[in-house]
Scaffold this motif. Structure first.
Motif, PDB file in Angstrom:
ATOM      1  N   GLY A 166     -39.790  -6.270  -3.393  1.00  0.00           N
ATOM      2  CA  GLY A 166     -40.704  -6.487  -2.288  1.00  0.00           C
ATOM      3  C   GLY A 166     -41.668  -7.627  -2.551  1.00  0.00           C
ATOM      4  O   GLY A 166     -42.557  -7.898  -1.750  1.00  0.00           O
ATOM      5  N   GLY A 167     -41.482  -8.301  -3.673  1.00  0.00           N
ATOM      6  CA  GLY A 167     -42.357  -9.401  -4.074  1.00  0.00           C
ATOM      7  C   GLY A 167     -42.985  -9.107  -5.421  1.00  0.00           C
ATOM      8  O   GLY A 167     -42.698  -8.082  -6.061  1.00  0.00           O
ATOM      9  N   PHE A 217     -37.751  -8.577   2.637  1.00  0.00           N
ATOM     10  CA  PHE A 217     -37.189  -9.836   2.134  1.00  0.00           C
ATOM     11  C   PHE A 217     -38.023 -10.406   0.979  1.00  0.00           C
ATOM     12  O   PHE A 217     -38.017 -11.596   0.715  1.00  0.00           O
ATOM     13  CB  PHE A 217     -37.072 -10.843   3.278  1.00  0.00           C
ATOM     14  CG  PHE A 217     -36.139 -10.397   4.367  1.00  0.00           C
ATOM     15  CD1 PHE A 217     -34.767 -10.565   4.227  1.00  0.00           C
ATOM     16  CD2 PHE A 217     -36.631  -9.771   5.505  1.00  0.00           C
ATOM     17  CE1 PHE A 217     -33.897 -10.127   5.223  1.00  0.00           C
ATOM     18  CE2 PHE A 217     -35.769  -9.333   6.503  1.00  0.00           C
ATOM     19  CZ  PHE A 217     -34.399  -9.508   6.359  1.00  0.00           C
ATOM     20  N   ASN A 218     -38.771  -9.511   0.298  1.00  0.00           N
ATOM     21  CA  ASN A 218     -39.518  -9.857  -0.929  1.00  0.00           C
ATOM     22  C   ASN A 218     -40.628 -10.877  -0.713  1.00  0.00           C
ATOM     23  O   ASN A 218     -40.924 -11.681  -1.599  1.00  0.00           O
ATOM     24  CB  ASN A 218     -38.549 -10.341  -2.020  1.00  0.00           C
ATOM     25  CG  ASN A 218     -37.531  -9.283  -2.386  1.00  0.00           C
ATOM     26  OD1 ASN A 218     -37.865  -8.110  -2.486  1.00  0.00           O
ATOM     27  ND2 ASN A 218     -36.285  -9.680  -2.582  1.00  0.00           N
ATOM     28  N   VAL A 219     -41.230 -10.853   0.455  1.00  0.00           N
ATOM     29  CA  VAL A 219     -42.400 -11.693   0.749  1.00  0.00           C
ATOM     30  C   VAL A 219     -43.576 -10.749   0.950  1.00  0.00           C
ATOM     31  O   VAL A 219     -43.581  -9.954   1.896  1.00  0.00           O
ATOM     32  CB  VAL A 219     -42.179 -12.552   2.004  1.00  0.00           C
ATOM     33  CG1 VAL A 219     -43.445 -13.350   2.325  1.00  0.00           C
ATOM     34  CG2 VAL A 219     -40.983 -13.477   1.825  1.00  0.00           C
ATOM     35  N   PRO A 263     -30.121 -15.481  -3.270  1.00  0.00           N
ATOM     36  CA  PRO A 263     -31.491 -15.813  -2.865  1.00  0.00           C
ATOM     37  C   PRO A 263     -32.473 -14.699  -3.230  1.00  0.00           C
ATOM     38  O   PRO A 263     -32.140 -13.515  -3.111  1.00  0.00           O
ATOM     39  CB  PRO A 263     -31.375 -15.968  -1.337  1.00  0.00           C
ATOM     40  CG  PRO A 263     -29.937 -16.271  -1.092  1.00  0.00           C
ATOM     41  CD  PRO A 263     -29.172 -15.542  -2.152  1.00  0.00           C
ATOM     42  N   TRP A 264     -33.678 -15.088  -3.675  1.00  0.00           N
ATOM     43  CA  TRP A 264     -34.663 -14.076  -4.054  1.00  0.00           C
ATOM     44  C   TRP A 264     -35.143 -13.282  -2.840  1.00  0.00           C
ATOM     45  O   TRP A 264     -35.735 -12.210  -2.987  1.00  0.00           O
ATOM     46  CB  TRP A 264     -35.850 -14.711  -4.784  1.00  0.00           C
ATOM     47  CG  TRP A 264     -36.605 -15.745  -3.993  1.00  0.00           C
ATOM     48  CD1 TRP A 264     -36.368 -17.085  -3.987  1.00  0.00           C
ATOM     49  CD2 TRP A 264     -37.712 -15.528  -3.103  1.00  0.00           C
ATOM     50  NE1 TRP A 264     -37.259 -17.722  -3.139  1.00  0.00           N
ATOM     51  CE2 TRP A 264     -38.098 -16.791  -2.587  1.00  0.00           C
ATOM     52  CE3 TRP A 264     -38.422 -14.399  -2.695  1.00  0.00           C
ATOM     53  CZ2 TRP A 264     -39.142 -16.944  -1.675  1.00  0.00           C
ATOM     54  CZ3 TRP A 264     -39.469 -14.545  -1.794  1.00  0.00           C
ATOM     55  CH2 TRP A 264     -39.823 -15.802  -1.295  1.00  0.00           C
ATOM     56  N   THR A 265     -34.834 -13.775  -1.653  1.00  0.00           N
ATOM     57  CA  THR A 265     -35.201 -13.053  -0.429  1.00  0.00           C
ATOM     58  C   THR A 265     -34.163 -12.008  -0.024  1.00  0.00           C
ATOM     59  O   THR A 265     -34.331 -11.356   1.001  1.00  0.00           O
ATOM     60  CB  THR A 265     -35.376 -14.053   0.734  1.00  0.00           C
ATOM     61  OG1 THR A 265     -34.212 -14.891   0.806  1.00  0.00           O
ATOM     62  CG2 THR A 265     -36.599 -14.926   0.537  1.00  0.00           C
TER      63      THR A 265
END
Length: 448
Positions: free
Chosen positions: A296-297, A330-332, A381-383
């Motif tokens: 989630g970031g 999306f890990n932001v 992708p990290w997202t």
């Protein structure tokens, strides 16, 4: 008093580190290669997904050698990471400097860095059909020699900008087309750069290392890789990243600019092992950290978003939860960082630092004991949403998802008491504010 101390002493230093041009150039330069790594990884996942049912199905439909395209795409994408990074870092670093209040054109620096990189690397001799052929080893273009490429790029960019800033260049009239002028501008610094790397090549031929590339591999790459591949090294990186974030500085940007070359090199080694059917050598890779620890970031804050969305009682956290749940998937997590807030919040800094350390500990030692699978080295992708990334980064293994489920439970257990207390505190403040508003309104009615 503590906050004032950090604002006056710590934040200025951390801000300078965050804006340090060489770190920024490393980050931005490697990002030049990121699209190729992601595209290459997509084809590699399609070709080498380790699920047995998938491989059997594809072989029946397309034939035994159906996945031969995997090697072809790998060589043309992830197999040239070092070359792309050499150009990208030299370009980014040179472009960060100014001459006559204008940014330097970094393209010549990138081109000269590529030339210097090939000059310091000695061609290998191969035997083909009983004939000797000289060629550069494909390993020189891959992540295996990434550190060498980064060093060559930084040296090149610094020499190039020095000559431009000191006006030690051939200057043509303004009427000359820019492309022609650019070529002449690069002549003098280019001659010096090429000569320097040629001398380095010859100088190291008289040492025990024999080549500059071997020297960098032994003295720089190996120690850094060993440190960045260990639990302790990654733990320190995580602590530094989340300490910086706690004070509002983009810790991920700073730490990954240093650690990314190590983790990408490890990912490349794991990918090579997958291709050869060997045991995977590294637990810590690019995807292990950026798709595993970043749940989630930074701070493993996905449990926070879910709590706020479904369990929060205060209006503030409910509202932040509705705003944050989408980006968190999306890990932001900037809405959480600054909306809850976590930044400059001593109470929530504790789980923000503890949760990723706990996730790192559980996943690292679980993998070391063979409970969870290694990450295969594919760059996604990290997202990529959590749980989906667990399946993809372990080559299509369900235990990759199980690993992330366990990590999520651990992070949720750490975050829950803290975010619940913070929710309760906000609810009390909202109720007190509402009661004060009602009492003020009542007194005005009585006076009226």
């Amino acid at each position: 008093m503590k906050n004032k101390f950090f604002e006056k002493k710590f934040l200025p230093i951390a801000s300078k580190i965050g804006n340090q041009r060489h770190l920024l150039a490393l980050r931005d330069g490697i990002m030049f290669a990121m699209p190729l790594m992601i595209i290459g990884s997509f084809f590699i996942i399609v070709a080498w997904l380790e699920a047995e049912w998938y491989q059997n199905f594809m072989a029946k439909v397309f034939g035994e050698n159906w996945n031969a395209f995997g090697d072809i795409v790998y060589n043309g994408t992830m197999g040239i990471i070092a070359l792309i990074a050499v150009f990208g870092v030299a370009y980014s670093l040179a472009s960060s400097y100014k001459v006559d209040k204008k940014n330097i054109d970094g393209v010549p620096a990138g081109v000269l860095a590529l030339a210097g990189y090939l000059i310091v690397n000695i061609m290998s001799t191969f035997t083909v059909d009983e004939e000797s052929v000289s060629a550069w080893s494909p390993d020189l273009f891959s992540a295996q020699y990434l550190f060498l490429g980064l060093i060559v790029a930084i040296i090149t960019a610094e020499i190039y900008r020095f000559f431009l800033q000191k006006k030690l260049i051939i200057t043509l009239p303004d009427t000359v087309p820019p492309t022609v002028s650019r070529s002449f501008t690069a002549l003098i610094p280019g001659f010096v750069i090429i000569t320097l790397f040629l001398l380095l090549r010859y100088a190291f031929s008289y040492t025990g290392w024999e080549t500059f590339a071997t020297f960098i591999q032994e003295v720089v790459t190996k120690p850094f890789t060993i440190l960045g591949s260990t639990y302790i090294g990654t733990l320190i990186a995580s602590l530094l990243e989340h300490t910086l974030w706690s004070f509002g500085i983009h810790g991920s940007s700073i730490i990954t600019s240093v650690m990314e070359p190590i983790w990408i090199t490890n990912a490349d080694a794991n990918l090579a092992a997958v291709k050869e059917g060997k045991a995977l050598p590294h637990i810590i890779t690019y995807t292990f950290y950026e798709n595993g620890i970043w749940m989630g970031g930074s701070g493993a804050t996905l449990p926070v978003a879910i709590y706020m969305m479904f369990l929060a009682k205060s209006k503030l956290l409910k509202k932040v939860g509705r705003l944050a749940i989408g980006p968190s998937i999306f890990n932001v997590n900037e809405p959480i960082m600054f909306g809850v807030p976590i930044v400059l919040n001593p109470f929530l800094m504790i789980p923000f630092m503890l949760a990723p350390i706990a996730v790192l500990t559980v996943t690292y030692f679980g993998t070391a004991m063979g409970i969870f699978p290694h990450t295969t080295g594919t760059i996604i992708p990290w997202t990529t949403p959590y749980f989906i990334s667990g399946y993809l980064m372990t080559g299509g293994k369900i235990m990759g998802v199980v690993m992330q489920l366990v990590a999520f439970a651990v992070a949720f257990a750490i975050w829950f008491p803290f975010i619940k207390m913070w929710d309760k505190k906000n609810l009390e403040m909202e109720n007190a504010s509402n009661n004060q508003g009602v009492s003020s309104s009542s007194s005005q009615t009585i006076q009226g």
